[in-house]
Design a protein around this motif. Structure first.
Motif, mmCIF file in Angstrom:
data_model
loop_
_atom_site.group_PDB
_atom_site.id
_atom_site.type_symbol
_atom_site.label_atom_id
_atom_site.label_comp_id
_atom_site.label_asym_id
_atom_site.label_seq_id
_atom_site.Cartn_x
_atom_site.Cartn_y
_atom_site.Cartn_z
ATOM 1 N N GLY A 118 1.144 -1.165 0.195
ATOM 2 C CA GLY A 118 0.110 0.485 -0.041
ATOM 3 C C GLY A 118 1.087 1.309 -0.163
ATOM 4 O O GLY A 118 0.389 1.883 -0.388
ATOM 5 N N ALA A 119 1.796 1.090 0.335
ATOM 6 C CA ALA A 119 3.257 2.470 0.002
ATOM 7 C C ALA A 119 3.199 2.452 -1.241
ATOM 8 O O ALA A 119 3.448 1.786 -2.156
ATOM 9 C CB ALA A 119 4.370 1.693 0.922
ATOM 10 N N PRO A 120 3.768 3.726 -0.747
ATOM 11 C CA PRO A 120 4.320 4.357 -2.278
ATOM 12 C C PRO A 120 5.703 4.028 -2.575
ATOM 13 O O PRO A 120 6.673 3.363 -1.987
ATOM 14 C CB PRO A 120 4.693 5.724 -2.329
ATOM 15 N N ALA A 121 6.008 3.335 -3.756
ATOM 16 C CA ALA A 121 7.163 2.064 -4.713
ATOM 17 C C ALA A 121 8.499 3.129 -4.108
ATOM 18 O O ALA A 121 8.753 4.539 -4.576
ATOM 19 C CB ALA A 121 7.010 2.412 -5.790
ATOM 20 N N LEU A 122 9.858 2.093 -3.409
ATOM 21 C CA LEU A 122 10.916 2.832 -3.348
ATOM 22 C C LEU A 122 11.570 3.535 -4.529
ATOM 23 O O LEU A 122 11.110 2.647 -5.710
ATOM 24 C CB LEU A 122 11.349 2.667 -2.707
ATOM 25 N N PRO A 123 12.356 4.060 -4.614
ATOM 26 C CA PRO A 123 13.371 3.782 -6.567
ATOM 27 C C PRO A 123 13.537 2.450 -6.689
ATOM 28 O O PRO A 123 14.044 2.374 -7.992
ATOM 29 C CB PRO A 123 14.597 4.893 -5.732
ATOM 30 N N GLU A 124 14.242 1.326 -5.505
ATOM 31 C CA GLU A 124 14.304 0.452 -6.203
ATOM 32 C C GLU A 124 13.306 -0.387 -7.336
ATOM 33 O O GLU A 124 13.757 -1.142 -7.961
ATOM 34 C CB GLU A 124 15.079 -0.465 -5.181
ATOM 35 N N VAL A 125 12.398 0.226 -7.015
ATOM 36 C CA VAL A 125 10.911 -0.307 -7.551
ATOM 37 C C VAL A 125 10.806 0.433 -8.533
ATOM 38 O O VAL A 125 11.343 -0.531 -9.959
ATOM 39 C CB VAL A 125 9.870 -0.804 -7.135
ATOM 40 N N THR A 126 10.921 1.780 -8.973
ATOM 41 C CA THR A 126 9.901 2.036 -10.084
ATOM 42 C C THR A 126 11.749 2.592 -11.136
ATOM 43 O O THR A 126 11.783 2.520 -11.923
ATOM 44 C CB THR A 126 10.497 4.017 -9.217
ATOM 45 N N ASP A 127 12.630 2.321 -10.796
ATOM 46 C CA ASP A 127 14.127 1.857 -11.616
ATOM 47 C C ASP A 127 13.339 0.482 -12.197
ATOM 48 O O ASP A 127 14.591 0.436 -13.694
ATOM 49 C CB ASP A 127 14.959 1.489 -10.576
ATOM 50 N N LYS A 128 12.841 -0.175 -11.872
ATOM 51 C CA LYS A 128 13.067 -0.939 -12.681
ATOM 52 C C LYS A 128 12.098 -1.126 -13.757
ATOM 53 O O LYS A 128 11.904 -1.547 -15.018
ATOM 54 C CB LYS A 128 12.511 -2.577 -11.743
ATOM 55 N N ILE A 129 10.588 -0.218 -12.833
ATOM 56 C CA ILE A 129 9.825 -0.244 -13.897
ATOM 57 C C ILE A 129 10.234 0.764 -15.070
ATOM 58 O O ILE A 129 10.224 0.494 -16.856
ATOM 59 C CB ILE A 129 8.472 0.638 -13.815
ATOM 60 N N GLU A 130 11.836 1.567 -14.822
ATOM 61 C CA GLU A 130 11.749 2.264 -15.834
ATOM 62 C C GLU A 130 12.377 1.448 -17.135
ATOM 63 O O GLU A 130 12.753 1.739 -17.908
ATOM 64 C CB GLU A 130 12.322 3.172 -15.000
ATOM 65 N N GLU A 131 13.392 0.781 -16.229
ATOM 66 C CA GLU A 131 14.082 -0.120 -16.825
ATOM 67 C C GLU A 131 13.645 -1.084 -18.788
ATOM 68 O O GLU A 131 13.596 -1.772 -19.610
ATOM 69 C CB GLU A 131 14.996 -1.525 -16.545
ATOM 70 N N GLU A 132 12.362 -1.078 -17.964
ATOM 71 C CA GLU A 132 11.414 -1.621 -18.612
ATOM 72 C C GLU A 132 10.820 -0.768 -19.692
ATOM 73 O O GLU A 132 10.199 -1.670 -20.966
ATOM 74 C CB GLU A 132 10.070 -2.519 -17.787
ATOM 75 N N ILE A 133 10.721 0.452 -19.195
ATOM 76 C CA ILE A 133 10.318 0.706 -20.038
ATOM 77 C C ILE A 133 11.371 1.344 -21.119
ATOM 78 O O ILE A 133 10.717 1.531 -23.150
ATOM 79 C CB ILE A 133 9.860 2.745 -19.025
ATOM 80 N N ARG A 134 12.220 1.881 -21.191
ATOM 81 C CA ARG A 134 13.444 1.833 -21.922
ATOM 82 C C ARG A 134 13.054 0.708 -22.888
ATOM 83 O O ARG A 134 13.443 0.509 -24.169
ATOM 84 C CB ARG A 134 14.538 2.269 -20.992
ATOM 85 N N PHE A 135 13.154 -0.285 -22.328
ATOM 86 C CA PHE A 135 13.286 -1.721 -23.117
ATOM 87 C C PHE A 135 12.097 -2.005 -24.401
ATOM 88 O O PHE A 135 11.997 -1.460 -25.644
ATOM 89 C CB PHE A 135 12.893 -2.883 -22.772
ATOM 90 N N LEU A 136 10.509 -1.337 -23.491
ATOM 91 C CA LEU A 136 9.499 -1.157 -24.487
ATOM 92 C C LEU A 136 9.519 -0.365 -25.908
ATOM 93 O O LEU A 136 9.062 -0.344 -26.763
ATOM 94 C CB LEU A 136 8.613 -0.883 -23.837
ATOM 95 N N GLN A 137 9.808 1.751 -25.088
ATOM 96 C CA GLN A 137 10.304 2.026 -25.973
ATOM 97 C C GLN A 137 10.797 2.185 -27.032
ATOM 98 O O GLN A 137 10.264 2.806 -28.356
ATOM 99 C CB GLN A 137 11.056 3.713 -25.335
#
Length: 360
Positions: A118-137
């Motif tokens: 329920g907590a806001p995602a920490l940088p260690e999580v959002t960094d992984k999402i950003e990695e997925e974004i760069r791959f999908l772009q």
């Protein structure tokens, strides 16, 4: 470049914040969740605020998630961020996606991801999402016209959240004090939440800006002194003892006293900390962000309470909350973390706690 900041990804609509980029970020989030929870039924709570197109963005996210065979709990109306966090916890979902730019100007929108806690995602999580974004772009162009409705379920967030808050605030004490409260929803998600719970508890309340305006009356929906000018006059005109405001997504607060004077959030944080220690007899750790008043430190020292200092960003206070290291945490941007509450900012609860403190 899509980047997550201190509270999600925010950008100007029509420039970086577009439907295609929303699909991209939601798909990246889905990829992250499928890797983190392999072979598991994944569920995500999707919420949105009162901004222009927020509801459409939320439905677009639901479509993308449904095509990933992720179960979506889609809110039936705009709702405060903390009400979504409560549902993530209650329904044991693997995450929450919230379309909000919080107190940013009207031309902004944003996407915030909360983890299974329920907590806001920490940088260690959002960094992984950003990695997925760069791959999908490199090649992503998916545009589902129809959702897979078997994976989408509409839910009400209001009833559960208000029932939860009912047990956290001493409404009997507030009612017996006979104080009258003015509430300014700033055209945001707190309408029919903050005003309604006060009315249900028979506490005199006067409401302001309790309707949707995507332009937020021509201001940013933040609880700054400049933006609460109408509330300051309203409190005096209606002879109220207290004015409470919440921002666009209901997770930050502002306070005006009985003379129509704005009370800075740093002072409110300090007063609330002193209140829970002296009147509720709470003992435990205290946390503040590095940009928050050192008055918190002095109060912690006075009562011999452990003190933690965090970087700017409520997610770092949430981490200490989840580790049960603190009974109270505060940020100068009008955010509090309170023992036995939620690992998410809550402007409604903070405002009600101020009312309880005054009544005591």
């Amino acid at each position: 470049m899509i980047k997550f900041g201190t509270s999600g990804w925010r950008a100007v609509m029509g420039e970086e914040f577009t439907f295609q980029n929303v699909r991209l970020v939601v798909q990246a989030t889905a990829n992250y969740l499928k890797k983190k929870f392999p072979g598991t039924r994944i569920a995500v709570v999707v919420n949105y605020d009162t901004r222009f197109l927020s509801e459409r963005f939320a439905f677009e996210a639901a479509k993308v998630l449904s095509h990933n065979k992720i179960h979506v709990f889609l809110t039936d109306r705009d709702a405060p961020s903390q009400a979504q966090a409560y549902q993530v916890i209650k329904r044991k979902a693997q995450g929450g996606i919230n379309f909000t730019a919080s107190f940013n100007p009207p031309e902004y929108n944003g996407l915030k991801f909360n983890t299974e806690t329920g907590a806001p995602a920490l940088p260690e999580v959002t960094d992984k999402i950003e990695e997925e974004i760069r791959f999908l772009q490199k090649e992503y162009s998916f545009c589902p016209f129809y959702p897979k409705n078997e994976f989408i379920e509409k839910i009400d967030l209001q009833a559960d959240y208000l029932a939860f808050i009912q047990k956290k605030v001493d409404f009997d004490l507030i009612r017996k004090s006979k104080i009258k409260i003015a509430v300014d929803m700033l055209y945001g998600t707190s309408r029919e939440y903050l005003d309604e719970i006060l009315e249900e508890n028979e506490i005199p309340v006067e409401g302001l800006h309790a309707y949707i305006d995507p332009y937020f009356g021509g201001i940013s929906p933040s609880c700054s002194e400049e933006n609460l000018g109408e509330l300051k006059k309203f409190v005096k005109a209606k002879k109220c003892h207290l004015g409470i405001a919440t921002d666009g997504d209901g997770d930050r607060f502002g306070v005006v006293d009985e003379k129509g004077r704005f009370v800075i959030q740093n002072l409110i944080l300090s007063l609330l900390l002193d209140y829970v220690v002296t009147k509720k007899n709470w003992r435990g750790g205290v946390a503040r962000s590095v940009a928050t008043t050192h008055l918190v430190d002095r109060i912690a020292r006075k009562y011999n309470l452990p003190l933690y200092k965090t970087p700017v960003g409520f997610k770092f206070l949430s981490e200490l909350f989840l580790q049960k290291k603190i009974i109270f945490g505060g940020e100068e941007s009008a955010c509090i973390a309170i023992k036995d509450h939620l690992p998410e900012k809550d402007g409604i609860f903070a405002g009600l706690l101020v009312a309880e403190m005054i009544a005591a």
